[in-house]
Design an enzyme around this catalytic site. Sequence first.
Site, short mmCIF file in Angstrom:
data_model
loop_
_atom_site.label_atom_id
_atom_site.label_comp_id
_atom_site.label_asym_id
_atom_site.label_seq_id
_atom_site.Cartn_x
_atom_site.Cartn_y
_atom_site.Cartn_z
N ASP A 34 -42.38 32.50 -51.15
CA ASP A 34 -41.25 33.14 -51.82
C ASP A 34 -40.03 32.22 -51.65
O ASP A 34 -40.06 31.28 -50.85
CB ASP A 34 -41.03 34.51 -51.18
N ASP A 36 -35.93 33.30 -52.12
CA ASP A 36 -34.79 33.95 -51.48
C ASP A 36 -35.22 34.76 -50.26
O ASP A 36 -36.12 35.60 -50.34
CB ASP A 36 -34.07 34.86 -52.48
N ASP A 216 -40.49 37.69 -47.73
CA ASP A 216 -39.65 38.60 -46.93
C ASP A 216 -39.43 39.96 -47.55
O ASP A 216 -39.09 40.92 -46.85
CB ASP A 216 -38.28 37.95 -46.69
#
Length: 275
Positions: A34, A36, A216
């Site tokens: 991922d 961000d 996240d």
Amino acid sequence: MSPSSSIRSLPSALARQDEIAERMAGRTPVVFLDYDGTLTPIVDDPAKATLPPGTRDAIDHLKTRCSVAIISGRTLDEVREMVGVERIHYVGSHGFEIRDPDGTLHHKGEEYLPALARSAERLERRLEDIRGTWVERKGFAVAVHYRRLEDPEQEPLVAAAVDRTAREEPSLRKTSGKKVHELRPGMEWDKGKALLWVLDVLGADADGHIPLYIGDDLTDEDAFRALADRGIGIVVEGEDDRDTVADYSLSDPDAVRRFLEALAALRDDASSDRP
């Protein structure tokens, strides 16, 4: 399906490197990342979420040792520009835009674009008086950000505006992440489905390869679930200690960089052990 655990109860992927190496023994990893909150910290202005040079170097080094893919909610062009590493897979808009390392493009859900455009216009009108929100028109999603909301008590009003717009466009579905609501195509497609699609394109069979995903956000749980009993899920700790189906955790994006460097070194050791 792996049982869920709270993020902060998971063992550190850095502390369990030997265990992870044992799980990967004899197989080539396929690494999915991922952007961000994983490769860069979450910031109020998404345009300022720049990739640290050391992390870019780690990805560039790792791609010569195994396949690497970036999977992001950002548009394909945006995340590709921000990462700036060539000859890897890029997956944008939560899986609806895919770019192969050779530049070949794939799109999912183009029939939903008119509904997304109408929704963006409605949301811009409905939220214009709620200070600190902004509507981001993505290629295959409409995002409503409220991280800079001046009055936190207005959060229910933001959610209500998104819910009303979703009801008006039943072909779309609402999802939520860290201080963001999104409207996306209602088709059965997400980061997990895109991950499996990339694995199929790569011919990454279960015997010779092991997928590894680091993310996240709530949207990354789709990818963790897709890897259940097949690969390794690593969640990056954030503000909330939610439940996750990931196997390990990392504390922050700098820990992600260190883990990628360790993974590349592990691949170097595996290569040197070959006759």
